[in-house]
Design an enzyme around this catalytic site. Sequence first.
Site, PDB file in Angstrom:
ATOM      1  N   ASP A  54       5.696   0.002  -5.065  1.00  0.00           N
ATOM      2  CA  ASP A  54       6.694  -0.944  -5.573  1.00  0.00           C
ATOM      3  C   ASP A  54       6.375  -1.513  -6.938  1.00  0.00           C
ATOM      4  O   ASP A  54       7.208  -2.195  -7.524  1.00  0.00           O
ATOM      5  CB  ASP A  54       6.848  -2.100  -4.578  1.00  0.00           C
ATOM      6  CG  ASP A  54       7.574  -1.650  -3.335  1.00  0.00           C
ATOM      7  OD1 ASP A  54       8.486  -0.822  -3.473  1.00  0.00           O
ATOM      8  OD2 ASP A  54       7.224  -2.105  -2.241  1.00  0.00           O
ATOM      9  N   HIS A  63      -2.202  -2.704  -0.021  1.00  0.00           N
ATOM     10  CA  HIS A  63      -1.508  -1.907   0.992  1.00  0.00           C
ATOM     11  C   HIS A  63      -2.365  -1.893   2.242  1.00  0.00           C
ATOM     12  O   HIS A  63      -3.591  -1.881   2.156  1.00  0.00           O
ATOM     13  CB  HIS A  63      -1.308  -0.478   0.483  1.00  0.00           C
ATOM     14  CG  HIS A  63      -0.272   0.270   1.250  1.00  0.00           C
ATOM     15  ND1 HIS A  63      -0.553   0.920   2.421  1.00  0.00           N
ATOM     16  CD2 HIS A  63       1.043   0.442   1.013  1.00  0.00           C
ATOM     17  CE1 HIS A  63       0.560   1.467   2.868  1.00  0.00           C
ATOM     18  NE2 HIS A  63       1.546   1.196   2.055  1.00  0.00           N
ATOM     19  N   HIS A 113       7.468  -5.958   2.657  1.00  0.00           N
ATOM     20  CA  HIS A 113       7.677  -4.518   2.882  1.00  0.00           C
ATOM     21  C   HIS A 113       8.585  -4.017   1.765  1.00  0.00           C
ATOM     22  O   HIS A 113       8.182  -3.982   0.611  1.00  0.00           O
ATOM     23  CB  HIS A 113       8.253  -4.335   4.291  1.00  0.00           C
ATOM     24  CG  HIS A 113       8.331  -2.938   4.789  1.00  0.00           C
ATOM     25  ND1 HIS A 113       7.748  -1.875   4.156  1.00  0.00           N
ATOM     26  CD2 HIS A 113       8.940  -2.416   5.899  1.00  0.00           C
ATOM     27  CE1 HIS A 113       7.986  -0.769   4.838  1.00  0.00           C
ATOM     28  NE2 HIS A 113       8.711  -1.067   5.908  1.00  0.00           N
TER      29      HIS A 113
HETATM   30  N1  ACO Z   1      -2.437 -10.228  -4.112  1.00  0.00           N
HETATM   31  C1  ACO Z   1      -3.531 -10.993  -3.928  1.00  0.00           C
HETATM   32  N2  ACO Z   1      -4.370 -10.860  -2.892  1.00  0.00           N
HETATM   33  C2  ACO Z   1      -4.071  -9.928  -1.989  1.00  0.00           C
HETATM   34  C3  ACO Z   1      -2.935  -9.097  -2.114  1.00  0.00           C
HETATM   35  C4  ACO Z   1      -2.102  -9.269  -3.233  1.00  0.00           C
HETATM   36  N3  ACO Z   1      -1.026  -8.515  -3.406  1.00  0.00           N
HETATM   37  N4  ACO Z   1      -2.882  -8.255  -1.053  1.00  0.00           N
HETATM   38  C5  ACO Z   1      -3.940  -8.552  -0.302  1.00  0.00           C
HETATM   39  N5  ACO Z   1      -4.655  -9.565  -0.873  1.00  0.00           N
HETATM   40  C6  ACO Z   1      -5.929 -10.131  -0.379  1.00  0.00           C
HETATM   41  C7  ACO Z   1      -5.697 -11.035   0.821  1.00  0.00           C
HETATM   42  O1  ACO Z   1      -5.495 -12.364   0.413  1.00  0.00           O
HETATM   43  C8  ACO Z   1      -6.976 -10.844   1.587  1.00  0.00           C
HETATM   44  O2  ACO Z   1      -7.981 -11.584   0.938  1.00  0.00           O
HETATM   45  P1  ACO Z   1      -9.122 -12.357   1.818  1.00  0.00           P
HETATM   46  O3  ACO Z   1      -9.880 -11.249   2.477  1.00  0.00           O
HETATM   47  O4  ACO Z   1      -9.879 -13.140   0.836  1.00  0.00           O
HETATM   48  O5  ACO Z   1      -8.354 -13.199   2.798  1.00  0.00           O
HETATM   49  C9  ACO Z   1      -7.305  -9.374   1.367  1.00  0.00           C
HETATM   50  O6  ACO Z   1      -6.715  -9.028   0.097  1.00  0.00           O
HETATM   51  C10 ACO Z   1      -6.744  -8.442   2.457  1.00  0.00           C
HETATM   52  O7  ACO Z   1      -5.341  -8.689   2.525  1.00  0.00           O
HETATM   53  P2  ACO Z   1      -4.464  -8.634   3.849  1.00  0.00           P
HETATM   54  O8  ACO Z   1      -3.332  -9.578   3.690  1.00  0.00           O
HETATM   55  O9  ACO Z   1      -5.372  -8.805   5.042  1.00  0.00           O
HETATM   56  O10 ACO Z   1      -3.968  -7.156   3.820  1.00  0.00           O
HETATM   57  P3  ACO Z   1      -2.806  -6.559   4.708  1.00  0.00           P
HETATM   58  O11 ACO Z   1      -3.162  -5.149   4.980  1.00  0.00           O
HETATM   59  O12 ACO Z   1      -2.497  -7.411   5.880  1.00  0.00           O
HETATM   60  O13 ACO Z   1      -1.533  -6.669   3.753  1.00  0.00           O
HETATM   61  C11 ACO Z   1       0.145  -6.159   2.178  1.00  0.00           C
HETATM   62  C12 ACO Z   1      -1.001  -5.603   3.066  1.00  0.00           C
HETATM   63  C13 ACO Z   1       1.136  -6.941   3.050  1.00  0.00           C
HETATM   64  C14 ACO Z   1       0.875  -5.004   1.529  1.00  0.00           C
HETATM   65  C15 ACO Z   1      -0.497  -7.083   1.117  1.00  0.00           C
HETATM   66  O14 ACO Z   1      -1.410  -6.352   0.317  1.00  0.00           O
HETATM   67  C16 ACO Z   1       0.562  -7.760   0.244  1.00  0.00           C
HETATM   68  O15 ACO Z   1       1.095  -8.808   0.637  1.00  0.00           O
HETATM   69  N6  ACO Z   1       0.889  -7.181  -0.954  1.00  0.00           N
HETATM   70  C17 ACO Z   1       1.929  -7.737  -1.795  1.00  0.00           C
HETATM   71  C18 ACO Z   1       3.294  -7.325  -1.261  1.00  0.00           C
HETATM   72  C19 ACO Z   1       3.581  -5.858  -1.534  1.00  0.00           C
HETATM   73  O16 ACO Z   1       3.381  -5.353  -2.628  1.00  0.00           O
HETATM   74  N7  ACO Z   1       4.104  -5.196  -0.485  1.00  0.00           N
HETATM   75  C20 ACO Z   1       4.503  -3.800  -0.595  1.00  0.00           C
HETATM   76  C21 ACO Z   1       3.651  -2.955   0.301  1.00  0.00           C
HETATM   77  S1  ACO Z   1       4.076  -1.271   0.096  1.00  0.00           S
HETATM   78  C22 ACO Z   1       5.523  -1.114   0.963  1.00  0.00           C
HETATM   79  O17 ACO Z   1       5.862  -1.820   1.869  1.00  0.00           O
HETATM   80  C23 ACO Z   1       6.337  -0.036   0.532  1.00  0.00           C
END
Ligand code: ACO
Length: 445
Positions: free
Chosen positions: A380, A324, A285
């Site tokens: 971010d 996201h 987050h």
């Molecule tokens: N890098 C690589 N792969 C990713 C990323 C990433 N940053 N984000 C999602 N994916 C992939 C997942 O592995 C998944 O792949 P799959 O379908 O093959 O399993 C798919 O994309 C969907 O991802 P989820 O984890 O199901 O998406 P979710 O909505 O649960 O997660 C989150 C969202 C937590 C923001 C995620 O994208 C992430 O971890 N990003 C990196 C951390 C980040 O930048 N957080 C800031 C968010 S903005 C904020 O809080 C202000």
Amino acid sequence: MTTEQTIKPEQSDGAAPNGRDVLSVTDERTGRQYELPIEDGAIRAAHLRQIKVSDDDFGLMSYDPAFLNTASCRSAITWIDGDKGELWHRGIPIDQLCEHSNYLEVAYLLIFGELPKKEQLDAWVHDITIHTFVHENIKKFVEGFRYDAHPMGMLLATVGALSTFYPDAKKIKDQGERYMATIRMIAKMPTLAAFAYRHNLGLPYVYPDNDLHYPGNFLSMMFKMTELKYEPDPRLAKALDVLWILHADHEQNCSTSAVRSVGSSDVDPYSAVAAGVAALYGPLHGGANEAVLKMLDRIETTDNIPGFLEGVKEGNERLMGFGHRVYKNYDPRARIIKKHVDAVFEVTGRNPKLDIAVELEKRALEDDYFVKRKLYPNVDFYSGLIYEALQLPPEMFTVMFAIPRTSGWMAQWQEMVDDPEQKIARPRQIYTGGGPRDYVPMDKR
Ligand code: ACO
């Protein structure tokens, strides 16, 4: 039967749509049919409870870990269109707010629902400005932390501690108390953040300078040394103000739902906001911008980007600052921040990590893995570069997020307190354990 199967139109009985806002459900276990009203594109989960196989059946629940498809409240504060990449506060698009407004005005808008008239804004800014000081005991409290304590941990504890200084804040239905808590929280958050920063450096804490505007005062509390009067650079203050507008609210994200959930027990707002700070601390987050900088450090040069991206695609790590839960398009806040990066670098000198970030973004956006999953830069991805240019250590980045999010948390908390439909938050579970079984005394185990 999966959800997908139940909603395929060709599997229905072929009846023509009749325009009624009703979901007809057949429970194949019993053959019984139900009509569930659809309101605002949602059914009420509680209506599922009438679907039972027997009289003593608890009734059907919906199972939704991480609330992927569950609206937990009605809210008039923030609207996000994740597919289009749009964000509005009280109906006003974020880019207009960044261009014409300032953080304190946006905070007013979030909390009261309308843009203030001049006298209203003047009174609001005045009230916040004269509440920036914290009790001296709070200062002593910060002094008690280890020299290397993470500033988010210090912020979390000090925000919680504020509840003990303002015990009347627990009168959550009292409009006057609520107003004072809102003012105090927005006013004191930068002071607590700056104290935590100075504590890490072993520098004396700088008291607020109420002659300065909100971001200027923060810069003063962070960076003032021996000068009698700190003069904030207007370009840095402006960039900070825009960053704070961008982080002010984002509907039902992890920390906001933490504030609402904890606040639903009728606890005082300082304690509820401390829960929000705790949620924001996590690397998925608010901690993501800190993680982005660490990631850029590890990548080191643009030559290492292809290898890094391969590692991400193999699932060894995540591309931080990408993806996201709601945005399946470019996060509009990332676009606005990117524009301000150059203005900041004009003052501070160019951060070489920007080249890595720009190239990383370009390559990821061309890569099938990210395209297919609709992964775009989020807020971010670039904010950390600005914070680093301001010479903030990565540990302070999430704190920089918590300062402005305070207005969003307070707006959402107040909306929750006033919502007659809200009760103490208490999700259901699907029990997977065994039992009942007898307790086994120690000597028989
Ligand atoms: N890098 C690589 N792969 C990713 C990323 C990433 N940053 N984000 C999602 N994916 C992939 C997942 O592995 C998944 O792949 P799959 O379908 O093959 O399993 C798919 O994309 C969907 O991802 P989820 O984890 O199901 O998406 P979710 O909505 O649960 O997660 C989150 C969202 C937590 C923001 C995620 O994208 C992430 O971890 N990003 C990196 C951390 C980040 O930048 N957080 C800031 C968010 S903005 C904020 O809080 C202000």
